[in-house]
Write a protein that holds these residues in place. Structure first.
Motif, PDB file in Angstrom:
ATOM      1  N   VAL A 191      37.757   6.250 113.611  1.00  0.00           N
ATOM      2  CA  VAL A 191      36.322   6.561 113.638  1.00  0.00           C
ATOM      3  C   VAL A 191      35.793   7.092 112.311  1.00  0.00           C
ATOM      4  O   VAL A 191      34.581   7.059 112.072  1.00  0.00           O
ATOM      5  CB  VAL A 191      36.001   7.572 114.755  1.00  0.00           C
ATOM      6  CG1 VAL A 191      36.470   7.033 116.096  1.00  0.00           C
ATOM      7  CG2 VAL A 191      36.609   8.939 114.478  1.00  0.00           C
ATOM      8  N   CYS A 192      36.659   7.592 111.441  1.00  0.00           N
ATOM      9  CA  CYS A 192      36.203   8.178 110.176  1.00  0.00           C
ATOM     10  C   CYS A 192      35.985   7.098 109.120  1.00  0.00           C
ATOM     11  O   CYS A 192      36.762   6.132 109.036  1.00  0.00           O
ATOM     12  CB  CYS A 192      37.222   9.185 109.655  1.00  0.00           C
ATOM     13  SG  CYS A 192      37.318  10.689 110.651  1.00  0.00           S
ATOM     14  N   PRO A 193      34.952   7.240 108.289  1.00  0.00           N
ATOM     15  CA  PRO A 193      34.760   6.311 107.165  1.00  0.00           C
ATOM     16  C   PRO A 193      35.955   6.363 106.227  1.00  0.00           C
ATOM     17  O   PRO A 193      36.578   7.410 106.039  1.00  0.00           O
ATOM     18  CB  PRO A 193      33.496   6.847 106.485  1.00  0.00           C
ATOM     19  CG  PRO A 193      32.788   7.631 107.538  1.00  0.00           C
ATOM     20  CD  PRO A 193      33.869   8.229 108.393  1.00  0.00           C
ATOM     21  N   VAL A 194      36.279   5.227 105.645  1.00  0.00           N
ATOM     22  CA  VAL A 194      37.397   5.151 104.706  1.00  0.00           C
ATOM     23  C   VAL A 194      36.901   5.571 103.327  1.00  0.00           C
ATOM     24  O   VAL A 194      35.930   5.012 102.810  1.00  0.00           O
ATOM     25  CB  VAL A 194      37.971   3.723 104.658  1.00  0.00           C
ATOM     26  CG1 VAL A 194      39.158   3.661 103.701  1.00  0.00           C
ATOM     27  CG2 VAL A 194      38.386   3.279 106.049  1.00  0.00           C
ATOM     28  N   GLU A 195      37.577   6.544 102.735  1.00  0.00           N
ATOM     29  CA  GLU A 195      37.179   7.031 101.417  1.00  0.00           C
ATOM     30  C   GLU A 195      38.380   7.031 100.492  1.00  0.00           C
ATOM     31  O   GLU A 195      39.517   7.242 100.918  1.00  0.00           O
ATOM     32  CB  GLU A 195      36.584   8.438 101.513  1.00  0.00           C
ATOM     33  CG  GLU A 195      35.293   8.497 102.321  1.00  0.00           C
ATOM     34  CD  GLU A 195      34.715   9.891 102.382  1.00  0.00           C
ATOM     35  OE1 GLU A 195      35.385  10.821 101.870  1.00  0.00           O
ATOM     36  OE2 GLU A 195      33.615  10.061 102.941  1.00  0.00           O
ATOM     37  N   TYR A 196      38.096   6.820  99.205  1.00  0.00           N
ATOM     38  CA  TYR A 196      39.163   6.801  98.204  1.00  0.00           C
ATOM     39  C   TYR A 196      39.299   8.187  97.609  1.00  0.00           C
ATOM     40  O   TYR A 196      38.346   8.756  97.074  1.00  0.00           O
ATOM     41  CB  TYR A 196      38.853   5.776  97.113  1.00  0.00           C
ATOM     42  CG  TYR A 196      39.890   5.732  96.016  1.00  0.00           C
ATOM     43  CD1 TYR A 196      41.110   5.101  96.230  1.00  0.00           C
ATOM     44  CD2 TYR A 196      39.648   6.328  94.776  1.00  0.00           C
ATOM     45  CE1 TYR A 196      42.068   5.063  95.236  1.00  0.00           C
ATOM     46  CE2 TYR A 196      40.590   6.285  93.777  1.00  0.00           C
ATOM     47  CZ  TYR A 196      41.805   5.654  94.011  1.00  0.00           C
ATOM     48  OH  TYR A 196      42.748   5.618  93.016  1.00  0.00           O
ATOM     49  N   ASN A 197      40.512   8.754  97.692  1.00  0.00           N
ATOM     50  CA  ASN A 197      40.800  10.068  97.131  1.00  0.00           C
ATOM     51  C   ASN A 197      41.418   9.886  95.760  1.00  0.00           C
ATOM     52  O   ASN A 197      42.544   9.403  95.632  1.00  0.00           O
ATOM     53  CB  ASN A 197      41.757  10.835  98.052  1.00  0.00           C
ATOM     54  CG  ASN A 197      41.921  12.283  97.643  1.00  0.00           C
ATOM     55  OD1 ASN A 197      42.003  12.596  96.463  1.00  0.00           O
ATOM     56  ND2 ASN A 197      41.975  13.168  98.633  1.00  0.00           N
ATOM     57  N   ARG A 202      44.802   7.356  96.901  1.00  0.00           N
ATOM     58  CA  ARG A 202      44.962   6.591  98.138  1.00  0.00           C
ATOM     59  C   ARG A 202      43.715   6.756  98.999  1.00  0.00           C
ATOM     60  O   ARG A 202      42.875   7.629  98.761  1.00  0.00           O
ATOM     61  CB  ARG A 202      46.198   7.051  98.918  1.00  0.00           C
ATOM     62  CG  ARG A 202      46.108   8.462  99.455  1.00  0.00           C
ATOM     63  CD  ARG A 202      47.410   8.893 100.124  1.00  0.00           C
ATOM     64  NE  ARG A 202      47.318  10.245 100.675  1.00  0.00           N
ATOM     65  CZ  ARG A 202      46.900  10.524 101.901  1.00  0.00           C
ATOM     66  NH1 ARG A 202      46.535   9.529 102.704  1.00  0.00           N
ATOM     67  NH2 ARG A 202      46.845  11.758 102.348  1.00  0.00           N
ATOM     68  N   PHE A 203      43.631   5.909 100.028  1.00  0.00           N
ATOM     69  CA  PHE A 203      42.532   5.994 100.976  1.00  0.00           C
ATOM     70  C   PHE A 203      42.812   7.096 101.994  1.00  0.00           C
ATOM     71  O   PHE A 203      43.966   7.311 102.378  1.00  0.00           O
ATOM     72  CB  PHE A 203      42.346   4.664 101.709  1.00  0.00           C
ATOM     73  CG  PHE A 203      41.771   3.577 100.862  1.00  0.00           C
ATOM     74  CD1 PHE A 203      40.444   3.608 100.489  1.00  0.00           C
ATOM     75  CD2 PHE A 203      42.557   2.520 100.426  1.00  0.00           C
ATOM     76  CE1 PHE A 203      39.893   2.605  99.720  1.00  0.00           C
ATOM     77  CE2 PHE A 203      42.025   1.523  99.652  1.00  0.00           C
ATOM     78  CZ  PHE A 203      40.689   1.567  99.293  1.00  0.00           C
ATOM     79  N   VAL A 204      41.759   7.758 102.442  1.00  0.00           N
ATOM     80  CA  VAL A 204      41.898   8.777 103.476  1.00  0.00           C
ATOM     81  C   VAL A 204      40.895   8.501 104.591  1.00  0.00           C
ATOM     82  O   VAL A 204      39.810   7.969 104.353  1.00  0.00           O
ATOM     83  CB  VAL A 204      41.665  10.201 102.912  1.00  0.00           C
ATOM     84  CG1 VAL A 204      42.759  10.566 101.935  1.00  0.00           C
ATOM     85  CG2 VAL A 204      40.300  10.314 102.252  1.00  0.00           C
ATOM     86  N   THR A 205      41.298   8.844 105.787  1.00  0.00           N
ATOM     87  CA  THR A 205      40.417   8.689 106.959  1.00  0.00           C
ATOM     88  C   THR A 205      40.428   9.986 107.736  1.00  0.00           C
ATOM     89  O   THR A 205      40.884  10.030 108.883  1.00  0.00           O
ATOM     90  CB  THR A 205      40.889   7.522 107.847  1.00  0.00           C
ATOM     91  OG1 THR A 205      42.285   7.697 108.146  1.00  0.00           O
ATOM     92  CG2 THR A 205      40.689   6.190 107.162  1.00  0.00           C
ATOM     93  N   GLU A 206      39.944  11.024 107.105  1.00  0.00           N
ATOM     94  CA  GLU A 206      39.878  12.340 107.730  1.00  0.00           C
ATOM     95  C   GLU A 206      38.450  12.853 107.647  1.00  0.00           C
ATOM     96  O   GLU A 206      37.825  12.809 106.587  1.00  0.00           O
ATOM     97  CB  GLU A 206      40.831  13.313 107.046  1.00  0.00           C
ATOM     98  CG  GLU A 206      42.301  12.887 107.129  1.00  0.00           C
ATOM     99  CD  GLU A 206      43.199  13.812 106.328  1.00  0.00           C
ATOM    100  OE1 GLU A 206      42.651  14.719 105.662  1.00  0.00           O
ATOM    101  OE2 GLU A 206      44.426  13.626 106.365  1.00  0.00           O
ATOM    102  N   CYS A 207      37.926  13.333 108.778  1.00  0.00           N
ATOM    103  CA  CYS A 207      36.556  13.811 108.790  1.00  0.00           C
ATOM    104  C   CYS A 207      36.292  14.569 110.082  1.00  0.00           C
ATOM    105  O   CYS A 207      37.147  14.611 110.972  1.00  0.00           O
ATOM    106  CB  CYS A 207      35.575  12.638 108.673  1.00  0.00           C
ATOM    107  SG  CYS A 207      35.589  11.553 110.143  1.00  0.00           S
ATOM    108  N   GLU A 208      35.123  15.143 110.159  1.00  0.00           N
ATOM    109  CA  GLU A 208      34.640  15.704 111.418  1.00  0.00           C
ATOM    110  C   GLU A 208      33.883  14.583 112.125  1.00  0.00           C
ATOM    111  O   GLU A 208      32.829  14.148 111.652  1.00  0.00           O
ATOM    112  CB  GLU A 208      33.704  16.883 111.153  1.00  0.00           C
ATOM    113  CG  GLU A 208      33.128  17.513 112.403  1.00  0.00           C
ATOM    114  CD  GLU A 208      34.176  18.164 113.282  1.00  0.00           C
ATOM    115  OE1 GLU A 208      33.965  18.195 114.514  1.00  0.00           O
ATOM    116  OE2 GLU A 208      35.215  18.624 112.738  1.00  0.00           O
ATOM    117  N   PRO A 209      34.409  14.062 113.219  1.00  0.00           N
ATOM    118  CA  PRO A 209      33.771  12.912 113.871  1.00  0.00           C
ATOM    119  C   PRO A 209      32.301  13.169 114.174  1.00  0.00           C
ATOM    120  O   PRO A 209      31.907  14.276 114.527  1.00  0.00           O
ATOM    121  CB  PRO A 209      34.588  12.744 115.157  1.00  0.00           C
ATOM    122  CG  PRO A 209      35.926  13.348 114.835  1.00  0.00           C
ATOM    123  CD  PRO A 209      35.630  14.491 113.925  1.00  0.00           C
ATOM    124  N   SER A 210      31.503  12.143 114.013  1.00  0.00           N
ATOM    125  CA  SER A 210      30.084  12.255 114.296  1.00  0.00           C
ATOM    126  C   SER A 210      29.851  12.400 115.794  1.00  0.00           C
ATOM    127  O   SER A 210      30.787  12.306 116.603  1.00  0.00           O
ATOM    128  CB  SER A 210      29.339  11.028 113.771  1.00  0.00           C
ATOM    129  OG  SER A 210      29.701   9.873 114.516  1.00  0.00           O
TER     130      SER A 210
END
Length: 274
Positions: A191-197, A202-210
């Motif tokens: 569910v988290c947007p893919v972001e480049y760290n 690397r890509f990360v998919t960590e967030c506070e879900p909407s």
């Protein structure tokens, strides 16, 4: 996504090549693939500039490519345009312009779609997996219902398609999308947007879900309360979105197959499956 795009493009272009090749005119196939490379270079370059900005800033060579990306893309396209004009052969102008348009319409259908699909991927895997899985589910369940219960023909383009399969596939797909989205919505990875760290590279998919992916309590309509025996139900708001996505996949998705069948029949190409 890129592999599927190239395969679709190849299949459509090959149909045109069978017509074009009989006149033994130069460069059509080479130019078709050249334009595909140009358009992909433009779209993927835009994606890189959006999602890898920090990484690009560290590389001087990439900075040049990103800074002048649209100019380079335009120049590459102009080179292909000039090659097409130089390839024109007397007495076959109309056919060559016809195939030029064929190539560009194919690019519009395949590359634009794949670019939008990739944009969805970066917004969260769930926005990719649910629609794609719904289309696959609809195709399978429509076949199963049509095989066992099919009696009434649906459309002349595909004689084996039946109303029973179409309706059965619709309800099965809506139920599948509702359940499948429930399981996906529980995991940040989907569910988290893919972001480049840039720090870890690397890509990360960590967030506070909407809010779409946070469990809510909903009141069951009075008519269903008597049937189900529930006054409230806990579910994710995204599950309501999944109903809309599944409905679209069930009602509109099959027409893509009908379109492909009609397209191939128009050029007298064998249709493997109706």
């Amino acid at each position: 996504v890129l592999s599927i795009q190239v395969k679709c493009y190849h299949e459509i272009i090959t149909i045109g090549y069978r017509v074009y090749h009989s006149y033994d005119l130069p460069w059509f196939r080479s130019l078709s693939w050249y334009f595909l490379l140009c358009v992909n270079y433009f779209f993927y370059g835009e994606t890189v500039a959006d999602y890898f900005a920090t990484f690009v800033q560290r590389r001087e060579q990439l900075q040049f490519l990103i800074r002048y990306h649209r100019f380079i893309s335009f120049a590459l396209y102009l080179a292909g345009f000039c090659m097409f004009v130089l390839s024109l052969v007397k007495k076959h102008y109309r056919l060559q312009f016809y195939m030029f348009a064929w190539t560009h319409v194919t690019l519009l259908i395949t590359v634009t779609q794949s670019h939008l699909v990739i944009q969805n991927l970066f917004e969260g895997m769930i926005w990719f997996l649910v629609p794609i899985s719904s289309v696959i589910c609809n195709d399978i369940t429509a076949y199963i219902f049509g095989f066992f219960f099919g009696r009434t023909p649906l459309i002349k383009l595909s004689p084996k398609k039946t109303w029973e399969g179409f309706i059965g596939g619709f309800f099965s797909t809506v139920v599948f999308g509702f359940i499948f989205s429930y399981f996906l919505a529980q995991h940040q990875y989907f569910v988290c947007p893919v972001e480049y760290n840039s720090e870890t590279n690397r890509f990360v998919t960590e967030c506070e879900p909407s809010e779409l992916f946070q469990m809510n309590k909903y009141s069951v309509p009075p008519l269903l309360q008597a049937l189900l025996g529930w006054e409230t139900v806990n579910m994710y708001p995204f599950q309501m979105h999944s109903i809309a996505l599944s409905t679209f996949a069930s009602l509109i998705g099959p027409f893509g197959g009908f379109f492909a069948s009609g397209f191939k029949r128009a050029f007298k190409i064998k249709v493997r499956s109706d």
